[in-house]
Design a protein around this motif. Structure first.
Motif, mmCIF file in Angstrom:
data_model
loop_
_atom_site.group_PDB
_atom_site.id
_atom_site.type_symbol
_atom_site.label_atom_id
_atom_site.label_comp_id
_atom_site.label_asym_id
_atom_site.label_seq_id
_atom_site.Cartn_x
_atom_site.Cartn_y
_atom_site.Cartn_z
ATOM 1 N N VAL A 16 0.853 -1.187 0.000
ATOM 2 C CA VAL A 16 0.000 0.000 0.000
ATOM 3 C C VAL A 16 0.884 1.230 0.000
ATOM 4 O O VAL A 16 1.853 1.304 0.758
ATOM 5 N N GLY A 17 0.558 2.193 -0.865
ATOM 6 C CA GLY A 17 1.330 3.425 -0.907
ATOM 7 C C GLY A 17 0.467 4.609 -1.287
ATOM 8 O O GLY A 17 -0.722 4.473 -1.584
ATOM 9 N N SER A 18 1.094 5.781 -1.284
ATOM 10 C CA SER A 18 0.431 6.994 -1.763
ATOM 11 C C SER A 18 1.459 7.814 -2.518
ATOM 12 O O SER A 18 2.663 7.718 -2.267
ATOM 13 N N THR A 19 0.974 8.603 -3.475
ATOM 14 C CA THR A 19 1.863 9.359 -4.345
ATOM 15 C C THR A 19 1.096 10.470 -5.042
ATOM 16 O O THR A 19 -0.132 10.445 -5.090
ATOM 17 N N VAL A 20 1.834 11.428 -5.609
ATOM 18 C CA VAL A 20 1.209 12.455 -6.443
ATOM 19 C C VAL A 20 1.361 12.107 -7.921
ATOM 20 O O VAL A 20 0.772 12.755 -8.773
ATOM 21 N N ASP A 21 2.145 11.075 -8.248
ATOM 22 C CA ASP A 21 2.374 10.648 -9.629
ATOM 23 C C ASP A 21 2.248 9.131 -9.700
ATOM 24 O O ASP A 21 3.237 8.407 -9.558
ATOM 25 N N LEU A 22 1.047 8.647 -9.907
ATOM 26 C CA LEU A 22 0.783 7.208 -9.860
ATOM 27 C C LEU A 22 1.561 6.439 -10.929
ATOM 28 O O LEU A 22 2.194 5.426 -10.630
ATOM 29 N N GLU A 23 1.530 6.904 -12.147
ATOM 30 C CA GLU A 23 2.224 6.208 -13.228
ATOM 31 C C GLU A 23 3.739 6.154 -12.977
ATOM 32 O O GLU A 23 4.373 5.115 -13.141
ATOM 33 N N GLY A 24 4.297 7.278 -12.570
ATOM 34 C CA GLY A 24 5.728 7.329 -12.287
ATOM 35 C C GLY A 24 6.111 6.451 -11.108
ATOM 36 O O GLY A 24 7.150 5.784 -11.119
ATOM 37 N N ARG A 25 5.268 6.446 -10.089
ATOM 38 C CA ARG A 25 5.568 5.641 -8.906
ATOM 39 C C ARG A 25 5.493 4.163 -9.225
ATOM 40 O O ARG A 25 6.327 3.376 -8.751
ATOM 41 N N LEU A 26 4.541 3.741 -10.042
ATOM 42 C CA LEU A 26 4.451 2.345 -10.452
ATOM 43 C C LEU A 26 5.711 1.939 -11.216
ATOM 44 O O LEU A 26 6.264 0.858 -10.993
ATOM 45 N N TRP A 27 6.190 2.812 -12.090
ATOM 46 C CA TRP A 27 7.433 2.534 -12.820
ATOM 47 C C TRP A 27 8.587 2.362 -11.827
ATOM 48 O O TRP A 27 9.388 1.435 -11.959
ATOM 49 N N GLU A 64 -3.767 5.691 3.107
ATOM 50 C CA GLU A 64 -2.665 4.717 2.996
ATOM 51 C C GLU A 64 -2.372 4.104 4.360
ATOM 52 O O GLU A 64 -2.286 2.885 4.503
ATOM 53 N N LYS A 65 -2.221 4.931 5.367
ATOM 54 C CA LYS A 65 -1.908 4.439 6.710
ATOM 55 C C LYS A 65 -3.035 3.569 7.260
ATOM 56 O O LYS A 65 -2.787 2.570 7.936
ATOM 57 N N GLN A 66 -4.261 3.914 6.951
ATOM 58 C CA GLN A 66 -5.401 3.114 7.398
ATOM 59 C C GLN A 66 -5.367 1.730 6.755
ATOM 60 O O GLN A 66 -5.489 0.715 7.442
ATOM 61 N N VAL A 67 -5.186 1.681 5.439
ATOM 62 C CA VAL A 67 -5.199 0.407 4.723
ATOM 63 C C VAL A 67 -3.998 -0.454 5.109
ATOM 64 O O VAL A 67 -4.089 -1.685 5.126
ATOM 65 N N GLN A 68 -2.879 0.165 5.451
ATOM 66 C CA GLN A 68 -1.714 -0.610 5.881
ATOM 67 C C GLN A 68 -2.031 -1.456 7.114
ATOM 68 O O GLN A 68 -1.421 -2.498 7.308
ATOM 69 N N GLY A 69 -2.972 -1.034 7.915
ATOM 70 C CA GLY A 69 -3.349 -1.798 9.097
ATOM 71 C C GLY A 69 -4.389 -2.877 8.840
ATOM 72 O O GLY A 69 -4.762 -3.606 9.755
ATOM 73 N N TRP A 70 -4.872 -2.988 7.625
ATOM 74 C CA TRP A 70 -5.919 -3.952 7.303
ATOM 75 C C TRP A 70 -5.346 -5.332 7.015
ATOM 76 O O TRP A 70 -4.229 -5.475 6.531
ATOM 77 N N ASN A 71 -6.160 -6.348 7.255
ATOM 78 C CA ASN A 71 -5.761 -7.709 6.920
ATOM 79 C C ASN A 71 -5.981 -7.968 5.425
ATOM 80 O O ASN A 71 -6.567 -7.157 4.707
ATOM 81 N N GLU A 82 -16.031 -4.135 -2.738
ATOM 82 C CA GLU A 82 -17.071 -4.615 -1.826
ATOM 83 C C GLU A 82 -17.082 -3.756 -0.553
ATOM 84 O O GLU A 82 -16.781 -4.229 0.549
ATOM 85 N N TRP A 83 -17.449 -2.510 -0.711
ATOM 86 C CA TRP A 83 -17.425 -1.539 0.386
ATOM 87 C C TRP A 83 -18.271 -1.964 1.573
ATOM 88 O O TRP A 83 -17.907 -1.721 2.722
ATOM 89 N N GLU A 84 -19.408 -2.590 1.301
ATOM 90 C CA GLU A 84 -20.317 -2.971 2.376
ATOM 91 C C GLU A 84 -19.721 -4.047 3.286
ATOM 92 O O GLU A 84 -20.126 -4.192 4.439
ATOM 93 N N ARG A 85 -18.752 -4.804 2.798
ATOM 94 C CA ARG A 85 -18.131 -5.874 3.602
ATOM 95 C C ARG A 85 -17.017 -5.354 4.509
ATOM 96 O O ARG A 85 -16.622 -6.031 5.453
ATOM 97 N N LEU A 86 -16.501 -4.168 4.242
ATOM 98 C CA LEU A 86 -15.328 -3.682 4.972
ATOM 99 C C LEU A 86 -15.526 -3.603 6.491
ATOM 100 O O LEU A 86 -14.656 -4.043 7.235
ATOM 101 N N PRO A 87 -16.653 -3.088 6.986
ATOM 102 C CA PRO A 87 -16.798 -3.029 8.448
ATOM 103 C C PRO A 87 -16.734 -4.402 9.121
ATOM 104 O O PRO A 87 -16.066 -4.563 10.139
ATOM 105 N N ASP A 88 -17.394 -5.390 8.558
ATOM 106 C CA ASP A 88 -17.379 -6.721 9.161
ATOM 107 C C ASP A 88 -16.006 -7.374 9.082
ATOM 108 O O ASP A 88 -15.623 -8.129 9.974
ATOM 109 N N LEU A 89 -15.254 -7.092 8.033
ATOM 110 C CA LEU A 89 -13.939 -7.706 7.882
ATOM 111 C C LEU A 89 -12.910 -7.138 8.844
ATOM 112 O O LEU A 89 -11.832 -7.701 9.002
ATOM 113 N N SER A 90 -13.241 -6.046 9.489
ATOM 114 C CA SER A 90 -12.296 -5.469 10.434
ATOM 115 C C SER A 90 -12.461 -6.048 11.838
ATOM 116 O O SER A 90 -11.688 -5.733 12.724
ATOM 117 N N ARG A 91 -13.435 -6.896 12.018
ATOM 118 C CA ARG A 91 -13.672 -7.478 13.333
ATOM 119 C C ARG A 91 -12.775 -8.691 13.578
ATOM 120 O O ARG A 91 -12.337 -9.355 12.655
#
Length: 109
Positions: A16-27, A64-71, A82-91
């Motif tokens: 998981v990451g964050s950037t201002v230049d997605l294409e460049g960062r992927l490269w 980014e920091k939030q998703v880094q903590g996800w399973n 599947e946005w509706e599943r996210l709350p249950d998957l955090s339990r």
């Protein structure tokens, strides 16, 4: 203007990451030994599997920091949209098992 993104690495793990230049960062993740993250450098090639655009860099970094903590299951639900599943998957797993039992008990079929 910024992005939060998820990469699937060659070994099946996610980055998981964050950037201002997605294409460049992927490269960079796939080609640069100086600029790509050490994690992805050892797991090439990487593939972009999810991204989201934000108006503010701070918002992209915060998500980014939030998703880094996800399973893994929760990250994969995000990738599938599947946005509706996210709350249950955090339990906790014990809560997941109890919810699954309750669903089976209340299922009329």
């Amino acid at each position: 203007m910024a992005w939060t993104y998820l990469l699937r690495c060659a070994d099946g793990t996610y980055y998981v990451g964050s950037t201002v230049d997605l294409e460049g960062r992927l490269w960079q993740h796939n080609h640069s030994d100086e600029l790509g993250a050490a994690y992805t450098r050892r797991r090439r090639p990487v593939e972009l599997v999810w991204s989201c655009f934000y108006d503010r860099v701070e918002d992209a970094f915060a998500f980014e920091k939030q998703v880094q903590g996800w399973n893994r299951r929760k990250r994969e639900a995000l990738i599938r949209g599947e946005w509706e599943r996210l709350p249950d998957l955090s339990r906790r797993p014990a809560v997941q098992e109890r919810l699954a039992r309750q669903q089976v008990e209340t299922d009329p079929s």
